[in-house]
Design an enzyme around this catalytic site. Structure first.
Site, PDB file in Angstrom:
ATOM      1  N   SER A  69      -0.367  56.185 -17.710  1.00  0.00           N
ATOM      2  CA  SER A  69       0.007  55.840 -19.086  1.00  0.00           C
ATOM      3  C   SER A  69       1.503  56.072 -19.250  1.00  0.00           C
ATOM      4  CB  SER A  69      -0.797  56.695 -20.067  1.00  0.00           C
ATOM      5  OG  SER A  69      -0.538  56.272 -21.384  1.00  0.00           O
ATOM      6  N   LEU A  70       2.242  55.479 -18.336  1.00  0.00           N
ATOM      7  CA  LEU A  70       3.658  55.824 -18.178  1.00  0.00           C
ATOM      8  C   LEU A  70       4.510  55.263 -19.311  1.00  0.00           C
ATOM      9  CD1 LEU A  70       3.959  55.220 -14.323  1.00  0.00           C
ATOM     10  CD2 LEU A  70       3.348  57.320 -15.542  1.00  0.00           C
ATOM     11  N   HIS A 103       8.441  59.179 -18.367  1.00  0.00           N
ATOM     12  CA  HIS A 103       8.123  59.104 -16.938  1.00  0.00           C
ATOM     13  C   HIS A 103       9.155  58.250 -16.194  1.00  0.00           C
ATOM     14  CE1 HIS A 103       4.056  59.655 -18.861  1.00  0.00           C
ATOM     15  NE2 HIS A 103       4.005  60.604 -17.963  1.00  0.00           N
ATOM     16  N   GLY A 124       8.828  66.802 -16.324  1.00  0.00           N
ATOM     17  CA  GLY A 124       9.514  66.709 -17.616  1.00  0.00           C
ATOM     18  C   GLY A 124       9.567  68.055 -18.324  1.00  0.00           C
ATOM     19  N   LYS A 175       9.382  68.275 -21.360  1.00  0.00           N
ATOM     20  CA  LYS A 175       8.458  68.158 -22.487  1.00  0.00           C
ATOM     21  C   LYS A 175       7.285  69.145 -22.344  1.00  0.00           C
ATOM     22  CE  LYS A 175       5.664  65.788 -25.481  1.00  0.00           C
ATOM     23  NZ  LYS A 175       4.498  65.548 -24.660  1.00  0.00           N
ATOM     24  N   ASP A 176       6.717  69.226 -21.127  1.00  0.00           N
ATOM     25  CA  ASP A 176       5.676  70.224 -20.849  1.00  0.00           C
ATOM     26  C   ASP A 176       6.361  71.477 -20.315  1.00  0.00           C
ATOM     27  OD1 ASP A 176       3.267  68.614 -21.462  1.00  0.00           O
ATOM     28  OD2 ASP A 176       4.028  67.368 -19.840  1.00  0.00           O
ATOM     29  N   SER A 209       5.286  60.560 -25.546  1.00  0.00           N
ATOM     30  CA  SER A 209       4.065  61.173 -25.041  1.00  0.00           C
ATOM     31  C   SER A 209       2.996  60.102 -24.895  1.00  0.00           C
ATOM     32  CB  SER A 209       3.558  62.253 -26.007  1.00  0.00           C
ATOM     33  OG  SER A 209       2.220  62.610 -25.680  1.00  0.00           O
ATOM     34  N   SER A 210       2.197  60.234 -23.839  1.00  0.00           N
ATOM     35  CA  SER A 210       1.093  59.281 -23.670  1.00  0.00           C
ATOM     36  C   SER A 210       0.121  59.384 -24.824  1.00  0.00           C
ATOM     37  CB  SER A 210       0.372  59.566 -22.347  1.00  0.00           C
ATOM     38  OG  SER A 210       1.283  59.527 -21.276  1.00  0.00           O
TER      39      SER A 210
END
Lengths: 281, 281
Positions: free
Chosen positions: A32-33, A37, A147, A149-150, A185-186
């Site tokens: 789900s790029l 990503h 990332g 992000k996480d 975000s996915s």
């Protein structure tokens, strides 16, 4: 660019590349790029001669009531993103290729997984550490890209690599945002138009916190209150956590007098979204 | 043959060998090397071009009341054994080289570590899995050699390699015994002459069990009774466990109608000794 689905295929290709002396990058993803990503893949392609992207929605990192089944999957679209960003190979295994039914071994961390997202997702980071260890063993890359992000995941992977002596360099890459500030975000696809608008509160509240830090505020309690007050202006938002921790150890701290991670998790409707920033106090 | 003490040194040497195309074996040990270890090293030298022996008394696999401090150590003697058996390099790190104080990550197995030696040594096999994972990451060998003497350890390492996709072949090697049948063990040095004689009861009782199996006995309860009765003839012996389990899953079984592991642990005085055999029923 090629897509392979078995461990043997990706391992054999990587072995050929290693024999030929190529530097190799791994970008582990759940597919789900999005542009976040793509930024990892592009950077990997700039810094390495061959880039492998793994696409695997890892079942063991989802809790029983989480969104494993509904997690968005679209391999054809992902292949286009990978090719565009400069990937050389996609490894997209099925769950049965990755896990035996009688799996016994796992990799975990202790304290680093106890707080933040780990507090309400008790087996999540053991699932992440286990699958990332497997990917590192299957694809012995020189560098792997994750990332920011996480943020907790990145801190945990770095520590796991140090503690277990994986011979790989972990590169953390900045959060990529939409024009209006929402972190890519996915899970953003779950949001209705109204929720999509409400989700801006994540970045807005972090911006308020960063402003307070710039103005000299150092009490993490006060800084968290500033974030909380801002989030509460958004009726669709429900707070999961607001945390300010040591950026390396992820330990809670009272005063922001060293590099800190400001991390929040918020439900917008049924969708749980996270965002964060590092502040080098 | 050379001895190195740092991760960087062993890693760099192994990288040079790999670049030159040599096949590489790893023999992980805790030192205090005897003929059992020598047999592993000799076989590794026959089957590979370069052999690395690691010598490391791994603190995290010892329980608080176990023999970490008294465990026999003699690097000079070990170097002679390694050289004689055909090793090319010894990796003998200090504990501080292997473990950071704030270690977070570990590797563990579930059910396979629950019974047998794991029942009374609750963190033992997580300690083993963690250090072996570290060694595999530091020394990316083609094959690693372990003794069948530590049968549960061998089963666990094999499963860990399968589950975490380590790219290494695990070779299990037969138990080496003294002329009178006692299995070679670094812990045999703890025995007084009288205890040394009493320790023969381990192999004797297993021999009785093997005879009963050859005569067609298949009830594991009866087979365990045969072992127990034999051990009870030795007044210095105290039973820790007598188990007959599936050789692969280590699950307890009632009837010996597939490959089984017959494993015993016995205290002779204060020394805990183990022995076992596999029977392809």
């Amino acid at each position: 660019m090629n897509t392979v689905k078995t461990i043997n295929e990706v391992r054999n290709q990587v072995k050929v590349w290693k024999k030929e002396g190529y530097s190799i990058a791994l970008v582990p993803t759940m597919g789900s790029l999005h542009a976040g990503h793509a930024s990892l893949i592009s950077r990997a392609a700039k810094e390495n001669e061959k880039v492998v992207v793994s696409i695997f929605v890892n079942p063991i990192q989802f809790g029983p009531s989480e969104d494993l089944d509904s997690y968005p999957r679209d391999l054809n679209k992902d292949e286009i993103v990978c090719e565009g960003a400069g990937a050389d190979l996609i490894f997209a295994p099925k769950a049965t290729e990755m896990y035996y039914k009688d799996i016994e071994a796992s990799v975990s961390v202790k304290e680093l997984a106890a707080g933040l997202c780990g507090a309400k997702r008790p087996n999540h980071f053991a699932g992440v550490c286990t699958v990332v260890s497997k990917l590192f063993n299957i694809i012995p890359a020189d560098k792997a890209y994750f990332g920011q992000k996480d943020a907790q995941q990145l801190a945990i992977i770095k520590r796991m690599v140090r503690d277990l002596n994986f011979d790989i360099e972990i590169i953390g890459c900045p959060i990529i945002r939409e024009k209006d500030g929402l972190a890519k975000s996915s899970r953003n696809v779950y949001l209705s138009p109204e929720e999509r608008q409400a989700a801006l509160i994540l970045n807005k509240s972090l911006t308020k916190c960063r402003e307070a830090l710039s103005n000299g505020e150092r009490s993490t309690n006060l800084l968290k209150e500033i974030i909380k007050a801002q989030i509460q202006t958004e009726t669709l938002a429900r707070i999961d956590y607001i945390e300010i921790v040591d950026a390396l150890s992820l330990d809670a701290i009272d005063f922001a007098n060293k590099p800190i991670l400001v991390a929040i998790a918020i439900y917008i409707g049924k969708t749980r979204l996270i965002d964060n920033f590092i502040y080098e106090a």
